[in-house]
Enzyme design. Structure first.
Site, PDB file in Angstrom:
ATOM      1  N   ASP A 451       0.788  -1.172  -0.042  1.00 25.92           N
ATOM      2  CA  ASP A 451       0.127  -0.161   0.019  1.00 25.92           C
ATOM      3  C   ASP A 451       0.691   1.094  -0.259  1.00 25.92           C
ATOM      4  OD1 ASP A 451       0.768  -0.626   2.613  1.00 25.92           O
ATOM      5  OD2 ASP A 451      -0.814   0.422   3.701  1.00 25.92           O
ATOM      6  N   ARG A 455       5.207   4.193   6.201  1.00 25.99           N
ATOM      7  CA  ARG A 455       4.738   4.210   7.655  1.00 25.99           C
ATOM      8  C   ARG A 455       4.887   2.972   8.252  1.00 25.99           C
ATOM      9  NH1 ARG A 455      -1.134   5.651   5.757  1.00 25.99           N
ATOM     10  NH2 ARG A 455      -1.989   3.940   5.466  1.00 25.99           N
ATOM     11  N   ASP A 456       4.324   2.805   9.305  1.00 26.32           N
ATOM     12  CA  ASP A 456       4.254   1.358   9.893  1.00 26.32           C
ATOM     13  C   ASP A 456       3.410   0.413   9.520  1.00 26.32           C
ATOM     14  OD1 ASP A 456       2.236   2.760  10.927  1.00 26.32           O
ATOM     15  OD2 ASP A 456       2.766   2.453  13.083  1.00 26.32           O
ATOM     16  N   GLU A 457       3.348   0.372   8.235  1.00 22.31           N
ATOM     17  CA  GLU A 457       2.304  -0.617   7.454  1.00 22.31           C
ATOM     18  C   GLU A 457       3.357  -1.447   6.130  1.00 22.31           C
ATOM     19  OE1 GLU A 457      -1.404   1.426   7.276  1.00 22.31           O
ATOM     20  OE2 GLU A 457      -2.164  -0.475   6.225  1.00 22.31           O
ATOM     21  N   ASP A 464      -5.753  -2.711  -2.827  1.00 22.10           N
ATOM     22  CA  ASP A 464      -4.964  -1.739  -3.885  1.00 22.10           C
ATOM     23  C   ASP A 464      -4.178  -2.407  -4.900  1.00 22.10           C
ATOM     24  OD1 ASP A 464      -4.929  -1.284  -0.899  1.00 22.10           O
ATOM     25  OD2 ASP A 464      -3.505   0.294  -0.985  1.00 22.10           O
ATOM     26  N   TRP A 518     -11.008  -6.463  -1.890  1.00 24.30           N
ATOM     27  CA  TRP A 518      -9.940  -6.810  -1.484  1.00 24.30           C
ATOM     28  C   TRP A 518      -9.574  -8.211  -1.849  1.00 24.30           C
ATOM     29  CZ3 TRP A 518     -11.528  -2.349  -0.540  1.00 24.30           C
ATOM     30  CH2 TRP A 518     -10.642  -1.382  -0.326  1.00 24.30           C
ATOM     31  N   GLU A 731      -2.573   8.815  -0.703  1.00 21.98           N
ATOM     32  CA  GLU A 731      -3.549   7.920  -0.226  1.00 21.98           C
ATOM     33  C   GLU A 731      -4.853   8.631  -0.481  1.00 21.98           C
ATOM     34  OE1 GLU A 731      -2.840   6.778   3.499  1.00 21.98           O
ATOM     35  OE2 GLU A 731      -4.144   5.120   3.438  1.00 21.98           O
ATOM     36  N   HIS A 752       0.445   6.016  -2.426  1.00 25.83           N
ATOM     37  CA  HIS A 752      -0.239   4.908  -2.463  1.00 25.83           C
ATOM     38  C   HIS A 752      -0.411   4.888  -3.822  1.00 25.83           C
ATOM     39  CE1 HIS A 752      -1.104   4.118   1.666  1.00 25.83           C
ATOM     40  NE2 HIS A 752      -2.408   3.353   1.197  1.00 25.83           N
TER      41      HIS A 752
HETATM   42  C1  RAM Z   1      -4.998   1.091   4.518  1.00 25.32           C
HETATM   43  C2  RAM Z   1      -4.118   0.622   3.584  1.00 25.32           C
HETATM   44  C3  RAM Z   1      -4.765   0.400   2.301  1.00 25.32           C
HETATM   45  C4  RAM Z   1      -6.130  -0.223   2.364  1.00 25.32           C
HETATM   46  C5  RAM Z   1      -6.567  -0.529   3.642  1.00 25.32           C
HETATM   47  C6  RAM Z   1      -8.045  -1.077   3.802  1.00 25.32           C
HETATM   48  O1  RAM Z   1      -4.591   0.876   6.252  1.00 25.32           O
HETATM   49  O2  RAM Z   1      -3.057   1.788   3.522  1.00 25.32           O
HETATM   50  O3  RAM Z   1      -4.403   1.135   1.139  1.00 25.32           O
HETATM   51  O4  RAM Z   1      -6.128  -1.111   1.599  1.00 25.32           O
HETATM   52  O5  RAM Z   1      -6.118   0.582   4.616  1.00 25.32           O
END
Ligand code: RAM
Length: 881
Positions: A451, A455-457, A464, A518, A731, A752
């Site tokens: 995504d 960040r912490d992700e 996506d 998704w 994003e 994003h």
């Molecule tokens: C966010 C992500 C991503 C998305 C989800 C549902 O945390 O960055 O883009 O798919 O949520």
């Protein structure tokens, strides 16, 4: 004529391949009527396919006995032309070599310097070394290696390979990829040494949001390194006894950043005669500690693929040095310093500035701070080894008085894919937007489709890539990366009984419940790969996963086709949703869910048909019919209005072909255009509607409205971020608010790709290059000019070669030029009612027709474009900057 660019599977590197009967592809430089493949095995055996009368040149089956582990073969191809001319000379041979294909081929031990570590922050990296002897002349040497963690290899003081963050991130419980390296030229007679840098990476480091989780796959870090040589003793695996020592990397984490104390550097540590008496014997992991199956990669490694120099360096009065690389990237900084005294130098990273300072809040808990401590005052250059940041700006803090910043470079890091798609127009804002899409793809293809990179992700969110897949496959040869990700998806789907919302899945507090758009990645991503490559094998490999997802949803609908219960993400990030509730869209999530169910069931049915499973095709086809009927029953009025009455709802109904007839389509299109106009041509869609709306308008006769929406510069719009200086896709529509402050939402990334999915419309409709037959053997060239654009061009490096389209307006005419490689047929559909479709083959073709822009609306006032030097000057004059 020859067969050129021989390739196996979707791989660029034929060393250490994972298949015993790899499929072969080539490009015929003129029309091919027949081919012959020759396989010359390493032991001298020769097999040929004989002459095969076929124009097919992609994914042709292996005409010889299966390869054994480590076996090499030289492949050559020759061709015959349509008029019987031939055979041509044989192509240049392609040498392939199999990797270690069976688990029993692995005899090396898993060795570890650390089998447990505390959770109080980023952990150090380790050094491992071993020596071995070579007897006489070295004829061949290979390293097969992987790790629990991330690793770099050295041999006799030299770095082996140039990959970064190997072995990448896969669902290690199921699959762990190894790399094969040819080290023949590095070995010397007598004593040799092999060394490993090893750190936590994705395996043991902190991953995920809500504070994240440590030790996701195990508590150890470990390396598996098998060195095989062929010397005077014959081919053998050399025995290795490993010892380890602390490295100068005192802490490193993907989110945290890296600390390197050069005073702890160990010179010559991977050389044979280094004295390692003080090193500690490595632990040998018990066999049950090993992870999932060892696999050869399906795609390219992650590398440093570009080096950026700063566009601006500003030293602040307090000594902090702010560096602007002019481009938001995934990567790391390389610094040159001198005159230092052993004080730590900190490098902080951020994507944007707020009030002239690094805006680090969007990074959440990913500190992204590197700390480099030079040994002393001599000049040195440094870059972190095992971390990655999403940044445009870096700030150097703590350079001591007398210290000098000699150089600063931005190293761009991602999977080293081949570029395959281009687009440009007469509009600099639209072009910058497209460049931003390309950059967001690059920054989010660091081994897996993520995504965001900052960040912490940084997770493999399925929604996506589901919406972005058509763009990803057009812009880059991304099949290898996506195939790998799909294997993880399928393995974890089997493990959890559902497609998760991201893969590899980690339990960091996000619902694992099935969600439309998704989970549909399980069907749509393989389908898009099949379309772009023509490789039915991808459908075959993924079919069980595709079918399982559709059946799971069908069961959730209670066999009615109407998915009306449970968790949904819906039209995520609808601009009407409040910043802290991104799922609160105007469009009914059940409508979205039912529409996606219909789409996936149809595609899965078609896939079943293509791979020769008629019963499955019939079953899936019935599920699709039920879902379509449910959609119509619950959401479509007889006159063609769609419940929710939103831009997304109407777009989904039109593009997923869920309406009953042309009358309904016309009515839905008219209502859609009305809503878009009423909304002042600003975006009203989230993840689901955004990729569809322009197409939905254009296919129902409202291309002008689509162009107005596309070229809008007020927020929310695609171009608003561009006017605000964006160099990647954001994003949120307003990740930066119009006043330049950062959106207060806790989820605010500046990188994003999802909302950049509209680039597919740019390629197909604005540029006018549409795929008709999977694999690009047939295309339609049908540009729909508009929006005041004077010209546009797009090109795609297809399996047959480059296909290009360019058009320009001149004196009431439209001139279209098309470049068609051998093997491709193009239907030309000019935007003029008088022009009949024309079919052309190989060559450069030029067409023209009368053309008057139909655009009746007056041109819209535009925002400033910060990228245009003249407008930038005007902004400064007007006090905007
Ligand atoms: C966010 C992500 C991503 C998305 C989800 C549902 O945390 O960055 O883009 O798919 O949520």
């Amino acid at each position: 004529m020859t067969a050129a660019d021989l390739r196996i599977e979707h791989l660029d590197d034929p060393l250490g391949i994972g298949s015993t009967e790899p499929r072969l592809s080539w490009r015929a430089t003129t029309g091919q009527a027949a081919y012959e493949i020759e396989i010359r095995h390493g032991d001298g055996d020769i097999a040929t396919s004989g002459r095969v009368d076929s124009t097919a040149s992609h994914f042709q089956s292996w005409p010889s006995r299966p390869l054994a582990s480590r076996e090499t073969a030289d492949i050559r191809v020759r061709l015959w032309e349509a008029d019987g001319v031939g055979p041509t000379a044989w192509s240049e041979p392609l040498r392939v070599e199999a990797g270690l294909l069976a688990s029993t081929d692995w005899t090396a031990d898993w060795v570890s310097p650390s089998t447990a570590a505390s959770h109080d922050g980023a952990r150090p990296a380790y050094l491992l070394r071993a020596t071995y002897d070579v007897v006489g002349e070295v004829r061949l040497a290979r390293i097969y290696a992987t790790a629990h963690g991330v690793f770099d290899l050295e041999m006799n003081g030299c770095r082996v390979g140039d990959d970064v963050l190997a072995p990448g991130w896969s669902s290690y419980r199921h699959r762990l990829r190894y790399r094969t390296r040819d080290v023949t030229s590095v070995l010397r007679p007598g004593r040799n040494a092999v060394g490993v840098w090893l750190a936590d990476g994705w395996y043991r480091g902190r991953l995920g949001f809500n504070g994240g989780l440590w030790d996701n796959y195990g508590t150890d870090v470990a390396a598996l390194v098998q060195v095989e040589v062929e010397d005077d003793l014959g081919r053998r695996t050399v025995p290795l006894t490993w010892s380890w020592a602390p490295s100068p990397i005192t802490a490193t984490g993907l989110y945290e950043g890296e600390s390197h104390d050069a005073r702890l550097d160990i010179a010559h540590w991977s050389e044979p005669d280094f004295d390692d008496a003080a090193w500690i014997p490595a632990s040998i992991l018990p066999p049950q500690a090993a992870t999932g199956a060892l696999e050869s990669p399906t795609g390219p490694p992650v590398r440093v693929v570009d080096v950026l120099t700063p566009t601006e360096i500003v030293t602040r009065p307090d000594g902090r040095i702010l560096i602007d690389f002019g481009q938001n990237i995934a990567g790391k900084i390389r610094l040159g310093v001198a005159g230092c005294d052993g004080t730590p130098i900190e490098i902080h990273h951020a994507e944007v500035l707020e009030n002239g300072e690094l805006a680090t809040r969007p990074l959440r808990s990913a500190a992204s701070v590197d700390v480099y401590t030079p040994r002393g005052d001599e000049p040195s250059t440094w870059t972190p080894r095992f971390t990655l940041h999403g940044f445009r700006y870096a700030e150097v803090r703590g350079l001591p008085a007398g210290g000098t910043l000699l150089s600063a470079e931005g190293l761009v890091v991602h999977s080293d894919m081949t570029r395959a798609g281009w687009f440009s127009t007469s509009d600099p804002l639209l072009d910058r937007f497209h460049q931003n899409v390309v950059w967001s793809m690059r920054d989010n293809f660091v081994d897996l489709p993520t995504d965001c990179p900052q960040r912490d992700e940084r997770l493999g969110w399925s929604g996506d890539i589901q919406v972005f897949a058509p763009v990803a496959t057009y812009l880059y040869d991304s099949a290898g990366v996506l195939q790998n990700w799909l294997r993880d998806l399928a393995s974890e789907q089997a493990e959890f009984g559902s497609v998760m919302n991201f893969h590899p899945w980690i339990e960091c507090g996000f619902p694992g419940d099935p969600a439309a758009a998704w989970g549909d990645a399980a069907v749509i991503v393989p389908w898009e790969l099949y379309r772009s490559t023509g490789d039915v094998g991808i459908l075959r490999d993924q079919f069980e996963s595709m079918r399982a997802w559709v059946e799971q949803v069908h069961a959730l609908t209670g066999q009615t086709g109407h998915w009306s219960t449970g968790f949904q993400l819906g039209d995520w990030l609808d601009p009407a949703a409040p910043p802290d509730r991104p799922g609160d869209s105007r469009t009914d999530p059940r409508l979205v869910a039912t529409a996606y169910h219909a789409k996936s069931a149809r595609l899965a049915a078609e896939a079943a048909h293509l791979i020769g499973q008629p019963d499955a095709a019939a079953d899936l086809g019935r599920m699709a019919e039920r879902a379509v009927a449910a959609f119509r029953e619950h959401y479509v009025s007889p006159a063609g209005l769609v419940v929710s009455d939103t831009v997304t709802a109407l777009s989904v109904a039109i593009i997923f072909d869920l309406l009953r007839d042309d009358a309904q389509r016309r009515a839905a299109g008219a209502r859609l255009a009305e809503l878009v106009r009423e909304g002042d041509h600003r975006i009203q869609t989230g993840f689901v509607g955004t990729p569809l709306v322009c197409d939905a308008l254009a296919t129902t006769g409202h291309a002008d409205t689509a162009y107005h929406l596309l070229l809008q510069t007020e927020t929310p719009s695609w171009l608003f971020p561009v006017t605000m200086g964006a160099t990647t896709v954001w994003e949120r529509w307003d990740s930066l608010l119009p006043d330049g402050s950062v959106n207060p939402g806790e989820m605010t990334s500046f990188n994003h790709y999802a909302l950049g999915a509209v680039a597919d419309f740019l390629h197909r409709v604005v540029g006018g290059l549409q795929l008709v037959e999977p694999g690009w053997s047939r295309v339609r060239v049908a540009p729909q000019p508009g929006g005041g654009l004077e010209s546009a061009s797009t090109a795609h490096l297809s399996p047959f070669g480059l296909i290009g389209v360019q058009w320009r307006r001149a004196d009431g005419r439209l001139v279209v030029e098309v470049d068609v490689p051998p093997g491709v047929t193009a239907e030309i559909v000019l935007p003029s009612p008088q022009a009949a479709p024309i079919e052309v083959g190989e060559g450069v073709h030029r067409f023209a027709c009368a053309y008057r822009p139909a655009d009746a609306d007056p041109p819209r006032p535009r925002r400033w474009n910060i990228h245009n030097p003249e407008e930038r000057r005007q902004m400064i004059e007007a006090g905007v900057l």
